[in-house]
Design a protein around this motif. Structure first.
Motif, PDB file in Angstrom:
ATOM      1  N   VAL A 117      -3.263 -11.217   2.122  1.00 60.94           N
ATOM      2  CA  VAL A 117      -3.041  -9.967   2.613  1.00 60.94           C
ATOM      3  C   VAL A 117      -2.637  -9.950   3.971  1.00 60.94           C
ATOM      4  O   VAL A 117      -3.114 -10.561   5.090  1.00 60.94           O
TER       5      VAL A 117
ATOM      6  N   CYS B  50       0.735  -1.164  -0.014  1.00 64.33           N
ATOM      7  CA  CYS B  50       0.079   0.251  -0.009  1.00 64.33           C
ATOM      8  C   CYS B  50       0.800   1.371   0.055  1.00 64.33           C
ATOM      9  O   CYS B  50       1.959   1.284   0.718  1.00 64.33           O
TER      10      CYS B  50
ATOM     11  N   ARG C 297      -7.979  -2.410  -0.871  1.00 63.17           N
ATOM     12  CA  ARG C 297      -8.432  -3.448  -1.189  1.00 63.17           C
ATOM     13  C   ARG C 297      -8.805  -3.151  -2.812  1.00 63.17           C
ATOM     14  O   ARG C 297      -8.804  -4.167  -3.389  1.00 63.17           O
TER      15      ARG C 297
ATOM     16  N   VAL D 175      -7.206   0.709   4.360  1.00 60.31           N
ATOM     17  CA  VAL D 175      -7.450  -0.666   3.857  1.00 60.31           C
ATOM     18  C   VAL D 175      -8.404  -0.818   2.880  1.00 60.31           C
ATOM     19  O   VAL D 175      -8.364  -1.648   1.846  1.00 60.31           O
ATOM     20  N   ARG D 176      -9.147   0.138   2.861  1.00 63.11           N
ATOM     21  CA  ARG D 176     -10.317   0.454   1.867  1.00 63.11           C
ATOM     22  C   ARG D 176      -9.984   0.804   0.539  1.00 63.11           C
ATOM     23  O   ARG D 176      -9.997  -0.161  -0.517  1.00 63.11           O
TER      24      ARG D 176
ATOM     25  N   ARG E 247      -7.969  -5.241  -5.952  1.00 62.54           N
ATOM     26  CA  ARG E 247      -8.809  -5.952  -6.980  1.00 62.54           C
ATOM     27  C   ARG E 247      -8.558  -5.602  -8.370  1.00 62.54           C
ATOM     28  O   ARG E 247      -8.651  -6.375  -9.187  1.00 62.54           O
TER      29      ARG E 247
END
Length: 489
Positions: free
Chosen positions: A306, A257, A288, A284-285, A292
């Protein structure tokens, strides 16, 4: 919690601080954090302002103030404060009373032998009493600045309201996970004081997660429960099945990240003073969503897991199987997918900027012997590497990437670095996702075992020894080991 009043000769602490008046209370509060360096001391005006705010708004603080007044009026009598939980009764009827209705209960009075989840604080005592984390007042007492009104938190009888935009759900009451997931959402119509808590908000999130896990793990968990034993075993077996069907994976990718992503920055601007480390929910959103996108760009034939780094950033380990003809020359295949060199700034300025921002290791070694990767005078990752004119694969299947000795360099933290400090990567992925994406060639079972280890390991933990300040001796001569869990999703 300790007793309402400290023992003779001891300084007040925790909720005992609310049992004093005026300057005595402020001095006790300031004395807890008093240090030799005056720059690190607390601001008395700020502490006094917070004290006055809690006095005027927080029902729990008012309860302790009332108990203080009773003790001062009757100094020879023994009291205890009992904040009664809902228990198995109707919560609307048996909810904790407001400040104006709370009284100090005399010892051996109502509630003395009550075995429910109550919060009971005695007048004076020699031992601490644990507050059950399922008590509706637990969060308000643990985090008074996050819940300044002393309001109740989760309890087991909150009715679940159906929504017209979703299918009917059979459950009647809200789960703990649903309740706290609602609590940490950002809303424009609210002050979002919970989200402004910084490190305190992080502690709250970990505390909530631990409480939810403790409640959920008391049952026989299905394979759909993330990080449960059945979940880990099922993923391990699925990974073996993929390996058996498609053979060894060819690429091992680590996607980390980037807290400077524009979406994270934009979300931080909605509340002034926000930083990425203070909003793990946003980090984290966004990660994610990016993960994807990366998986869609790669292929459906991949296995990943993860986890969180010690500094809090999530990252994914990915094993990738490629539908690629039989490789006669691994070196040429590696050079086509992976680079361990700095792009030419004149020919590829965008690639140069991405590699300079995200794909350098260090500086470490003799240039920076205090780097976190250094141990016994050497880099644990074996950087800087050696110059190599071409890529090769040794007998054990480990690649040695091409790192040509050319004049292309980059300056990082005031140090000029060359190809020897570049982490293997794919330039296109780095440019698109603007993140640290380590790409490694693998065609052996060792890489599979490495990933499977992460699929089946538990939370990170460490041992901590508590020592008295300014001394090498253990605190009160007792060796205490504390397991600290780094929770991940």
């Amino acid at each position: 919690m300790d007793s309402l009043l400290p023992l003779e000769g001891e300084q007040p602490r925790f909720a005992q601080l609310y049992m004093f008046d005026g300057d005595d209370e402020l001095n006790h509060m300031l004395g807890i954090f008093e240090q030799g360096d005056s720059d690190n001391n607390l601001d008395k005006e700020i502490v006094e302002g917070l004290r006055n705010m809690l006095d005027s708004l927080n029902e729990l603080v008012r309860s302790f103030r009332y108990a203080r007044d009773m003790i001062q009026q009757h100094p020879k009598r023994q009291f205890r404060l009992n904040l009664i939980a809902a228990g198995e009764f109707d919560y609307q009827m048996y909810n904790p009373p407001t400040a104006m209705e709370i009284v100090a209960l005399i010892l051996d009075d109502i509630g003395h032998n009550y075995d429910g989840r109550d919060v009971i604080v005695q007048h004076r005592g020699h031992s601490f009493q644990r507050i059950n984390d399922l008590h509706p007042l637990y969060m308000a007492m643990q985090y008074p600045l996050l819940f300044p009104y002393g309001q109740d938190a989760f309890h087991s009888n909150i009715p679940f309201s159906q929504s017209p935009v979703r299918e009917l759900i059979s459950k009647k009451c809200l789960t703990m996970r649903d309740y706290y997931a609602y609590q940490i959402q950002q809303r424009c119509v609210e002050s979002n004081s919970l989200l402004r808590g910084g490190h305190l908000f992080q502690q709250f999130v970990v505390d909530v997660f631990a409480t939810i896990e403790e409640v959920r793990t008391g049952v026989n968990l299905p394979a759909s429960f993330v990080s449960g034993l059945r979940y880990l075993i099922q993923n391990y077996q699925d990974s073996l099945a993929i390996c058996r069907s498609y053979g060894y994976p060819m690429l091992f990718i680590t996607f980390t990240c980037n807290p400077r992503w524009p979406k994270i920055k934009d979300a931080q601007r909605m509340i002034s003073g926000q930083k990425a480390h203070g909003r793990p929910d946003i980090v984290v959103r966004v990660f994610r969503l990016k993960l994807r996108m990366l998986m869609d760009d790669l292929t459906k034939k991949a296995v990943y897991t993860v986890e969180f780094q010690k500094r809090g950033l999530p990252h994914a380990h990915i094993l990738l199987w490629l539908n690629y003809p039989e490789i006669s020359s691994p070196s040429s295949f590696i050079d086509m997918c992976i680079s361990a060199e700095i792009p030419n700034k004149d020919l590829n300025p965008i690639g140069y900027e991405a590699v300079w921002s995200h794909m350098f290791h260090g500086p470490c070694g003799l240039i920076n012997p205090r780097a976190s990767c250094m141990a016994d005078g050497k880099c644990k990752k074996r950087y800087p590497k050696e110059f190599r004119s071409s890529t090769s694969v040794d007998e054990q299947g480990f690649p040695k990437y091409r790192r040509r000795e050319n004049e292309i360099t980059a300056v990082l933290n005031g140090v000029e670095l060359d190809n020897r400090s570049v982490v293997p990567h794919n330039v296109d992925l780095c440019v698109k996702y603007q993140a640290h994406i380590n790409v490694e060639y693998c065609c052996r079972t060792r890489a599979v075992k490495y990933l499977f280890k992460y699929l089946n390991k538990n939370s990170d933990r460490t041992n901590v020894v508590l020592e008295s300040a300014g001394s090498d001796s253990l605190y009160e001569g007792i060796l205490i080991y504390i397991y600290i869990y780094i929770y991940s999703s």
